[in-house]
Design a protein around this motif. Structure first.
Motif, PDB file in Angstrom:
ATOM      1  N   UNK C 102      -2.452 -47.105   6.967  1.00 55.10           N
ATOM      2  CA  UNK C 102      -2.249 -47.876   5.736  1.00 55.10           C
ATOM      3  C   UNK C 102      -1.997 -49.349   5.985  1.00 55.10           C
ATOM      4  N   UNK C 104      -3.388 -51.309   8.215  1.00 58.83           N
ATOM      5  CA  UNK C 104      -4.429 -52.048   8.918  1.00 58.83           C
ATOM      6  C   UNK C 104      -5.524 -52.391   7.935  1.00 58.83           C
ATOM      7  N   UNK C 105      -6.188 -53.505   8.215  1.00 70.09           N
ATOM      8  CA  UNK C 105      -7.325 -53.843   7.374  1.00 70.09           C
ATOM      9  C   UNK C 105      -8.501 -52.961   7.768  1.00 70.09           C
ATOM     10  N   UNK C 146      -7.415 -53.825   2.490  1.00 68.49           N
ATOM     11  CA  UNK C 146      -6.617 -52.697   2.982  1.00 68.49           C
ATOM     12  C   UNK C 146      -7.083 -51.400   2.327  1.00 68.49           C
ATOM     13  N   UNK C 148      -5.709 -49.069   0.695  1.00 70.00           N
ATOM     14  CA  UNK C 148      -5.231 -48.671  -0.616  1.00 70.00           C
ATOM     15  C   UNK C 148      -5.930 -49.423  -1.741  1.00 70.00           C
TER      16      UNK C 148
END
Lengths: 546, 338, 327, 304, 326
Positions: C102, C104-105, C146, C148
């Protein structure tokens, strides 16, 4: 009955003997009224770790003073008119301060090395055993064994070994000492650390592994004194009951001492009438009592020497100039006014003011920061230094004193760190001289003599544990030793003066304020006498008839 | 059947205790070695000679290598000998036995009242999530945890003893002039009740009011908050929603929720008890309660290391027992635990 | 280049479950996957399909058996040696969001497996990441965002992109659509089919979603309680399963067509606990065709035509039951 | 996502992007009065820790001339203590020592607890040395937590002697298991998430997975607990100082100020202990409020 | 047949800090006695909220803003709690996905069923137990006497679902709300459960309202299907007609996505299956391959498009023609 008469007679003799400058209409140390049978409820600050000489706190002293009741002789009570209180006549010279306790008479051999004491007959312990010389002999032997306070006494008394206490007959106690000792009687008058024990009873409690009944005597008493320890719940309460055989019969038949660690709570209890007596309050709290119509504060100037002690194991503290500078920087008035509310007495010499020959004339120091800075610079510390001052955290007045000292010292560049220590750690580091400096008020010389006082506190650091500041001045060492064996007279007086002068010059201690002996009780109590032990002696108390 | 299971479970949990105890004792032993200063002095007093000091050192076994001292120490503990307290000159065990009931009485009442007040209040505020009571409880929960208990005790004494004269002063468990009830359980209130000693009962109860109120005020929020959140979670849970969908009455729904909120409530009661043993330290000190906590403080202040290590050891054992009981209660409540 | 990419033989995984009991999650499982072929591993919960998949990637160490990947016995390798093979075997996970770090890009997530290929420099890694993002139809913009910030379907595409960035030969798809909504699921399945065709990938598709399997895979292996009970071509098996379990399973499928009525084949009872299974056929307790020999020994895998094997003593009789579909 | 959950119409997702996170934080803060109050108190306490000793009207460790125990007045807002030191000046100087102790000990406990928590949580189910390490860590934590907090703190300081360093050491030691457990709990959840396996597939070593991939995702719970731990540490410090086992006098410290004032409170000088305790309570409340707010902010369940 | 449940313009919203968000928008729907109605839709379409709002189980932050829920002629929203309670689990019952989570973990299943029984009728403990055993037997739980003492964790998911069904059908249930019956269950088990439920419903004459994402379930167990999108019914049709050719583009997408084989694509315009519903005009517009300019102006009405079927699409008739032509 016979004993009573005898005691009364000795009191009468005493009144005659002390009838000079202090002859008063008020009689001191009289037998309390025989028609009273009272209970006294006391609030103590702490519970004694033991009621034997192994422990060394104010409470232990108190219990021992009341249960063993002193040695063969005792201090003579006199009336101190200016304080309106009875106290030991310590301003008299030497043996004149002393009267008999268990001994009805005594003799000193010509060479001053042999002392014989005749015991009164019919002195009985709580257990009903009569006091004989054997009890004394056993008690001294035990003292040598215990190597505690009584052992310290043997050294000062110049008593070499247990065998030097002998019993020519059951009612005679004889001491052989190494050399003439002008302070012999005064030392004996102060001694209730370790007896005399009811050896008949104590031996019953001895075991093979514990021949001196050390274990039993830690929590029990077996003395001839006015009281007997009936109950001891450490940390909770102590109950003392009258020794039915003690004459004259004390009016207080029962003392219930409850342990109340917090001084403000002790005060509150006293103010609410829940206790008769509160031990160890702070001056502020005594002030409150004075303003209470139902309570009273008994005051006697006493012999306390609160001092600031630079410990000379530290090289900075060993410099005389530094000590003098600190003496100039001391906030004498602030301590007197803020901590003791002007009630104490400034101290200006090693000998308490109520002791003979005490003089303030040698002590030049007063609070003068400019002068202090100058002296400090001359001693090589123009920018000051870092100083750690230790004190016993249990004595809150010392914390206040140290805080005031810190405030002043920082003004002349001495950077102060305060180190409040638990009592045990404090006395450990104090007597092992691990501190840099300390504030202390636990010192009061038992013997009213400059030589004794200086010797105990300020000389011979290699043998004198009490010399916690490690002062080792050859001149002082020599002077005190000489005084021990020099009889009273002009020569001794000269030495006395020189000691006081030397201490003022060299400043091993910086004297602070003597708060005096203060006891807080309900107003109806009477019969107080101050003794150099600074204890309250319950056997003399009674209730005023209203 | 379940009693057999319980017994098995309990014995398995109990078997862990000695190992834990050994580790605990090791920690305590190591701690004691950290002490500054020489404990010998405390026994001998300042006038003692070097020989006397050496003698006492030998008596105390302080001259032996550390591991030997540890083994000796374990042996002594095994025989229930925790040494002599330097401050009271009594065996530490005797001291503890004397003081333990004082602390237990305090903790007992504090726990009982915290649960009696905290749980219903928590349940109520979970069920009715609005209103002044809820708001008040929220503010109380926030502030009570932030206040130092010893300070609260001081303020309470100032108000109720010094100013208002409503309650007795901080002089321990019973009025000075009232004799203690005959020792049965050691809890004054219980003993006084059993022996019909009414003055002692009145006095002991009066003395308990302020310290217990202090502890309850400061620590009850733990129970309250946890009960409320456990209850809220359970009320939101699928099975309560389903109970509602199945037409069960409100009360039954709440009972379902409460039943399932019991494990966290029991846990927090255990934690509370554990916490109170620590919390009692300062409150006892302020009230001169004469219990274990005050004993601990006096031991620290006086470097009474035998006493201190016994207190620390005891507190660890106490903790373990509390959590053992919590686990057993869990076991009885939750059939899922094997 | 050999046609067989992966050969699994007698793979067994036993978990101790305390008290001396054993959970035999996978028992003597054997199968092969050819290059460019999609094999489905199908079964209900507890059948061991997921454990099998994890053993292949050595996320779990199998208890026994052999796994040959492109001729290399991967179980003989240390974890460190095996790391060199990892770029060639990648995986797509069930939960699209949870399988992405979550914090990390997306770019970094996709490039992470490229750390195993030290010959690639940063620029090359980025180029590759952008390339696979294009393949899964996510734009360059995704690179700096990201996880999310994406929908579940997009997240699953990121997961697929990550699996493809090392240009693997085999991709393990572990229930890749079971967490997705119907329409999203269809998109992902189509994407997977397209990628397989474009890149010549081999898939091991682990699923209980039988319609998804039918849509993507060429071959199917059906597992029951740690064993493969039947393997074969997808359509063959779906039309006329030969193992009683397969038949029961496939006849339970509800196709979105009220007209399609499958002839029901019902097993009694529930799936027994996989702990301490008795010897003999695992289905014996539920099978309507059970015989005494079924309880004494586990039936061997018998071949029924090209690529078709069944582990049942009565498979021949099952054949007589005919196809599932009755219109 | 397998079924519609009626209480959560949209998928709850932790938010991470810096910009949005900051915006979210601001809007979250705007809606929470308690959190705002907490932040203000925390900011003020930190400000006082830096400037407090210098901004008071009177010196903080030196007695003032004149009689002690003056009641609150315009000259001395909170009155003076037994040494005639200005209580207000001391109260606002106290954060210097109290916060230093709390911050340093919490920082140590956080660092130690998180590291150990990651190890014990991540390697918990494994085998070999890491597993033993993990087991050992947990047992040690169990034992430390078997002692009631205050008694253990008292014992640690009691055995080692009072003083700032020892208080810091004791608090750090006590709080490590706390952070350890919180972190471990989070790690146990995070390590079950499939992205950990994904990282394994990506060829990461176990230690790298533990500290580079798992740890950042397990930091939220321990981070949210920093603030309440600071508050709790202040409370413990003051308790220790109250019984004389903490910071030496006359360093301005709330607990020791209460201790100094306690006997005066009994004789009617209520201001000596009242104000330090009040301020202490407010500061701890501030840290608790911030902690609660952060927990709520960081808790994914509360996300819309 | 007369409807036993009539929903009229039911609106439910979800309170957030940013303001209320509509979950159900003026939803109207009838269920006839003994009928089996399937409701399909994706996550977030409002299916579950619909079920819960019928039973009055929505708690804040959900809020029923508007509309009526009429069951057997009574508006449930006006009912007092006590009467409503009698209805729940009595005339209207619910089965849930993930049945184990919906049973109280600390109480034996026997006790839980007994509690439900006694909440609706005065029944002696012993009688309630006997009835419970009967019910458990009826839902196919072997050895029911012994299972009374079992706790939910000791039963499989399928068994728990049977327990839930037993509770749901303990009374004269007129309407059974079935929420995602297959979620969390294995294929073979869920098929057994569905069969059981269907069978019991038919034999009791209970109307079923079956909410599912699985078109297969609806196709096989329902007579009528209603498709939900963004809190609205977008299509309402008999099952056969629906699966032969849906009248709403969303229904068509769903159906194609669920198919076992890959359908024809290519001809259609690519759309983003994940686009958020539009806030103005037709909410499905962003995902709609056949949208026209008029779709942007207003939410289309749910109109009759053929005998017994309704759709909420301007192009429904065009789609139906196209579908028939193909």
């Amino acid at each position: 009955m016979l004993a009573l008469l005898r005691y009364a007679a000795s009191l009468a003799a005493l009144a005659l003997a002390s009838g000079t400058a202090y002859a008063q209409s008020v009689e001191c140390g009289n037998a309390p009224p025989a028609d009273q049978d009272l209970t006294l409820v006391a609030a103590y600050a702490a519970s004694p770790p033991a009621v034997d000489e192994v422990a060394f706190t104010m409470e232990v002293e108190n219990i021992m003073a009341n249960t063993y009741g002193g040695d063969l002789v005792q201090y003579k009570p006199v009336y101190w008119a200016e304080h309106k209180v009875c106290g030991a006549g310590t301003n008299q010279e030497g043996p004149k301060q002393v009267t008999g306790r268990w001994a009805e008479s005594w003799t000193e051999s010509a060479d001053g090395k042999t002392w014989s004491f005749k015991l009164r007959r019919g002195i009985k312990s709580y257990f009903g055993n009569e006091m004989t010389c054997a009890d004394h002999q056993w008690s001294w032997a035990r003292g040598f064994e215990m190597k505690a306070v009584k052992f310290f006494f043997t050294k000062v008394m110049l008593l070499d070994k247990p065998e030097d206490v002998t019993c020519p007959d059951p009612y005679t106690v004889q001491f052989k000492i190494k050399d003439r000792n002008p302070l012999f009687l005064q030392l004996l008058a102060m001694n209730y650390y370790g007896g005399p024990f009811d050896s008949t009873e104590a031996k019953k409690r001895a075991t093979a592994s514990d021949p001196w009944a050390k274990e039993w005597l830690k929590n029990n008493t077996a003395g001839f004194g006015p009281y007997h320890l009936e109950k001891h719940v450490p940390g909770e309460e102590l109950v003392l009951v009258r020794n039915p055989n003690f004459q004259p019969r004390p009016a207080v038949g029962r003392v219930i001492a409850k342990i109340v660690p917090d001084s403000a709570t002790r005060l509150a209890l006293l103010k609410r009438g829940q206790v008769d007596y509160a031990m160890r309050l702070r001056q502020r709290e005594y002030n409150e009592i004075e303003s209470d119509a139902n309570l009273q504060v008994i005051y006697h100037p006493a012999n306390f020497i609160p001092y600031f002690g630079p410990v000379q194991t530290n090289p900075i503290m060993a410099k005389q100039g530094v000590r003098q500078a600190m003496a100039w920087a001391m906030p004498y008035n602030d301590i007197l006014n803020k901590v003791y509310f002007g009630k104490g007495l400034p101290i200006k010499t090693i000998t308490p003011a109520i002791y003979p020959n005490s003089t303030e004339k040698f002590w030049p120091y007063k609070e003068d920061l400019a002068k202090a800075k100058e002296v400090l610079a001359a001693a090589g510390y123009p920018n000051g230094f870092d100083l750690t001052i230790s004190y016993d955290k249990a004595i809150s007045e010392m914390e206040e004193v140290c805080t005031l000292i810190k405030s002043n010292f920082e003004k002349i560049g001495i950077r102060v760190q305060l180190q409040g220590l638990p009592s045990a750690v404090y006395s450990d580091t104090k007597f092992t001289r691990k501190q840099m400096a300390h504030c202390d008020n636990f010192q009061w010389p038992w013997v009213a003599d400059t030589g004794y006082t200086a010797w105990v506190y300020l000389t011979h650091p290699e043998v004198n544990v009490m010399n916690a500041v490690k002062n080792d001045d050859p001149e002082l060492n020599k002077l005190t030793e000489a005084m021990f064996v020099t009889g009273f007279g002009a020569e001794r007086l000269k030495m006395d003066m020189r000691i006081q002068e030397r201490v003022a010059e060299d400043v091993p201690w910086i004297f602070l304020v003597n708060p005096g002996w203060r006891e807080a009780l309900k107003k109806e109590w009477a019969g107080f006498v101050w003794f150099p032990d600074n204890n309250i002696h319950f056997e003399l108390l009674y209730k005023k008839k209203s | 059947m379940s009693s057999v299971r319980l017994l098995k479970y309990a014995s398995r949990r109990l078997a862990l205790l000695p190992v834990q105890l050994l580790l605990v004792s090791l920690i305590v032993f190591v701690l004691v070695r950290q002490m500054p200063g020489d404990p010998t002095f405390l026994y001998t007093g300042p006038f003692a000679t070097t020989e006397r000091v050496a003698e006492v050192r030998k008596q105390l076994g302080l001259d032996e290598p550390t591991y030997v001292q540890y083994v000796r120490y374990l042996e002594r503990i095994a025989y229930g000998d925790f040494g002599l307290s330097m401050r009271t000159s009594q065996p530490v065990v005797a001291d503890l036995r004397q003081r333990l009931p004082a602390t237990m009485e305090l903790i007992l009442y504090a726990v009982v009242f915290s649960v009696l007040i905290g749980v219903p209040l928590g349940v109520y505020t979970a069920i009715r999530s609005k209103g002044a009571l809820n708001r008040g409880v929220f503010v109380y929960g926030m502030t009570s945890g932030a206040l130092p208990d010893f300070w609260f005790a001081l303020v309470a004494i100032f108000i109720f003893f010094y100013k208002l004269h409503w309650l007795p002063g901080p002089i321990g468990r019973i009025d000075l002039l009232i004799s203690k009830p005959q020792n049965i359980s050691g809890l004054y209130t219980v003993d006084a009740l059993l022996t019909g000693n009414w003055p002692a009962l009145a006095s002991a109860s009066g003395q308990l009011v302020l310290p217990v109120a202090t502890l309850v005020f400061i620590y009850m929020s733990l129970v309250l908050k946890n009960t409320r959140s456990a209850m809220e979670d359970m009320l939101r849970s699928e099975f309560v929603t389903y109970a509602r969908a199945a037409g069960l009455p409100r009360l039954m729904q709440w009972r379902y929720a409460l039943r399932n909120a019991m494990p966290p409530i029991i846990t927090v009661t255990g934690i509370l008890t554990w916490f109170l043993l620590g919390g009692a330290v300062l409150v006892e000190t302020v009230f001169a309660w004469g219990g274990l906590g005050q004993y601990a403080v006096q031991s620290v202040v006086n470097s009474d290391y035998a006493a201190l290590q016994a207190v620390v050891l005891f507190s660890a054992v106490f903790t373990m027992v509390i959590f053992l009981l919590v686990d057993l209660a869990y076991f009885l409540i939750d059939p899922r635990i094997k | 280049m050999a046609a067989t990419l992966l050969q699994v033989s007698d793979l067994t995984k036993i978990f101790p479950v305390g008290g001396g009991h054993q959970l035999k999650a996978v028992s003597e499982v054997s199968f092969t996957i050819r290059r460019g072929e999609a094999l489905a591993l199908v079964g209900e919960s507890g059948s061991g399909k997921t454990t099998t998949g994890r053993c292949l990637l050595r996320l779990i160490e199998p208890t026994a058996g052999h796994i040959q990947f492109d001729g290399v016995d991967i179980l003989a390798q240390t974890q460190r040696q095996f790391r060199a093979l990892r770029p060639r075997m990648q995986m797509v996970f069930q939960e699209p969001y949870d399988s992405l770090s979550p914090r990390m890009r997306v770019g970094r997530i996709i490039e992470e497996p490229l750390r195993m290929l030290p010959e690639l420099d940063a620029a090359e890694r980025q180029r590759r990441a952008l390339e696979v993002l294009g393949m899964v139809r996510l734009g360059r913009a995704a690179y700096d965002r990201y996880p999310h910030q994406f929908s579940a379907g997009q997240q699953q595409r990121i997961g697929i992109a990550r699996a493809l960035v090392t240009r693997p030969d085999l991709v393990l798809l572990d229930e890749p659509t079971s967490a997705l909504d119907v329409s999203v699921r269809a998109e992902i399945l189509d994407l997977l089919s397209d990628l397989q065709a474009e890149l010549g990938l081999a898939y091991l598709f682990i699923s209980h979603d039988l319609t998804a399997v039918r849509r993507v895979c060429q071959r199917v292996a059906i597992m029951y309680l740690g064993r493969i009970v039947e393997t074969g071509e997808t359509e063959q098996i779906f039309e006329a399963p030969l193992h009683p379990y397969s038949r029961a399973l496939l006849s339970s499928v509800l196709y979105p067509d009220p007209a399609s009525r499958l002839s029901r084949y019902v097993l009694t009872g529930e799936i027994p606990s996989p702990i301490d299974l008795p010897q003999g056929c695992h289905l014996a307790s539920r099978c309507p065709m059970v015989e005494p020999r079924c309880r004494s020994a586990y039936p061997p895998m018998d071949r029924f035509g090209e690529g078709r094997s069944v582990a049942c003593y009565r498979a021949q009789e099952m054949r007589a039951l005919g196809g599932l579909t009755t219109h | 996502m397998s079924s519609d959950n009626p209480s959560l119409p949209a998928t709850p997702l932790p938010r991470v992007g810096q910009q949005t996170a900051w915006r979210d934080f601001l809007s979250f803060t705007r809606q929470r009065g308690g959190f705002q109050l907490g932040l203000a108190i925390v900011a003020l306490s930190l400000g006082l820790a830096v400037f407090g000793p210098h901004i008071g009207p009177y010196p903080t460790e030196t007695a003032l001339p004149g009689m002690p125990l003056q009641p609150p007045s315009w000259r001395h807002w909170m009155g003076t203590d037994v040494s005639n030191m200005d209580i207000f000046s001391r109260v606002i100087a106290a954060p210097r020592i109290d916060l230093t102790i709390a911050l340093v000990s919490t920082a140590i406990a956080f660092a130690g607890g998180v590291a150990l928590g990651v190890i014990s949580g991540f390697f918990g189910g494994g085998r070999g040395v890491p597993k033993l390490l993990s087991e050992g860590i947990m047992r040690a934590a169990d034992i430390i937590q078997a002692f009631p907090v205050f008694i253990f703190a008292l014992a640690l300081v009691g055995f080692r002697g009072p003083g700032t360093e020892n208080v810091i050491a004791a608090l750090a030691f006590l709080n490590i298991p706390y952070f350890l457990r919180i972190t471990r709990g989070a790690v146990l959840q995070v390590r079950e998430r499939p992205f950990v396996e994904a990282q394994r597939c990506a060829g990461n070593s176990e230690w790298r997975i533990a500290f580079v991939h798992v740890m950042p995702n397990a930091l939220t719970p321990p981070l949210a607990n920093i603030s309440p731990t600071i508050g709790f540490s202040i409370l413990l410090t003051s308790g220790l100082s109250f019984v004389g086992a903490g910071v030496p006098v006359p360093t301005p410290e709330w607990g020791s100020m209460i201790a100094i004032g306690a006997p005066n409170m009994m004789t009617g000088q209520w201001w000596t202990a009242l104000f330090p305790g009040l301020v202490l309570g407010i500061v701890i409340l501030g840290y608790a409020l911030v902690g609660d707010g952060l927990k709520e902010f960081l808790d994914p369940v509360n996300k819309r | 047949m007369a409807p036993i449940l009539e929903l009229r313009e039911l609106s439910v919203s979800y309170e957030t800090q940013g303001g209320a968000r509509a979950v159900l928008s003026k939803l109207s729907l009838d269920v006839s006695a003994g009928e089996a109605l399937g409701i399909v839709g994706e996550s977030g379409s409002g299916k579950t909220v619909l079920v819960r709002s019928i039973l009055g189980l929505l708690d804040p932050p959900f809020r029923t803003d508007h509309g009526t829920v009429v069951f057997e002629g009574r508006d449930l929203r006006q009912l007092d709690e006590q009467s409503f309670r009698q209805l729940r689990g009595g005339s209207i019952a619910l089965t849930t996905p993930e049945p184990r989570k919906h049973l109280n973990p600390l109480i034996s299943i026997g006790r839980q069923i007994v509690n439900v029984l006694r909440a609706h009728q005065t029944l002696a403990e012993q009688a309630a137990r006997t009835r419970t055993i009967e019910l458990l037997r009826a839902v196919g739980i072997p050895d029911p006497e012994r299972r009374l003492a079992a706790y939910p964790h000791e039963l499989s998911g399928g068994m728990c679902q049977r327990v839930i069904i037993a509770m749901a059908l303990a009374h004269q249930t007129k309407l059974l709300l079935v929420d995602e019956p297959t979620a969390g269950l294995d294929v073979t088990i869920s098929r057994q459960i569905l069969d059981l439920m269907h069978e019991l419903a038919v034999s009791h004459g209970t109307a079923l309202m079956l909410v599912s994402r699985d078109l297969g379930v609806v196709a096989h167990y329902c007579r009528r299907v209603a498709v939900m999108y963004d809190g609205r019914i977008v299509e309402d049709a008999p099952v056969e007609a629906f699966f032969a050719g849906p009248a709403h583009p969303y229904s068509r997408q769903l159906l194609r996505a669920a198919a076992a084989s890959r359908g024809k694509r290519g001809a259609e315009k690519r759309v983003d299956a994940l686009a958020e519903p539009a806030r103005t005009g037709c909410p499905f517009r962003p995902r709609c391959p056949v949208a026209v300019a008029a779709c942007a102006t207003a939410v289309p009405a749910l109109q009759q498009v053929a005998a017994g079927r309704r759709a909420r699409c301007l192009r429904a008739e065009a789609l139906l023609r196209q579908e028939l032509a193909a």
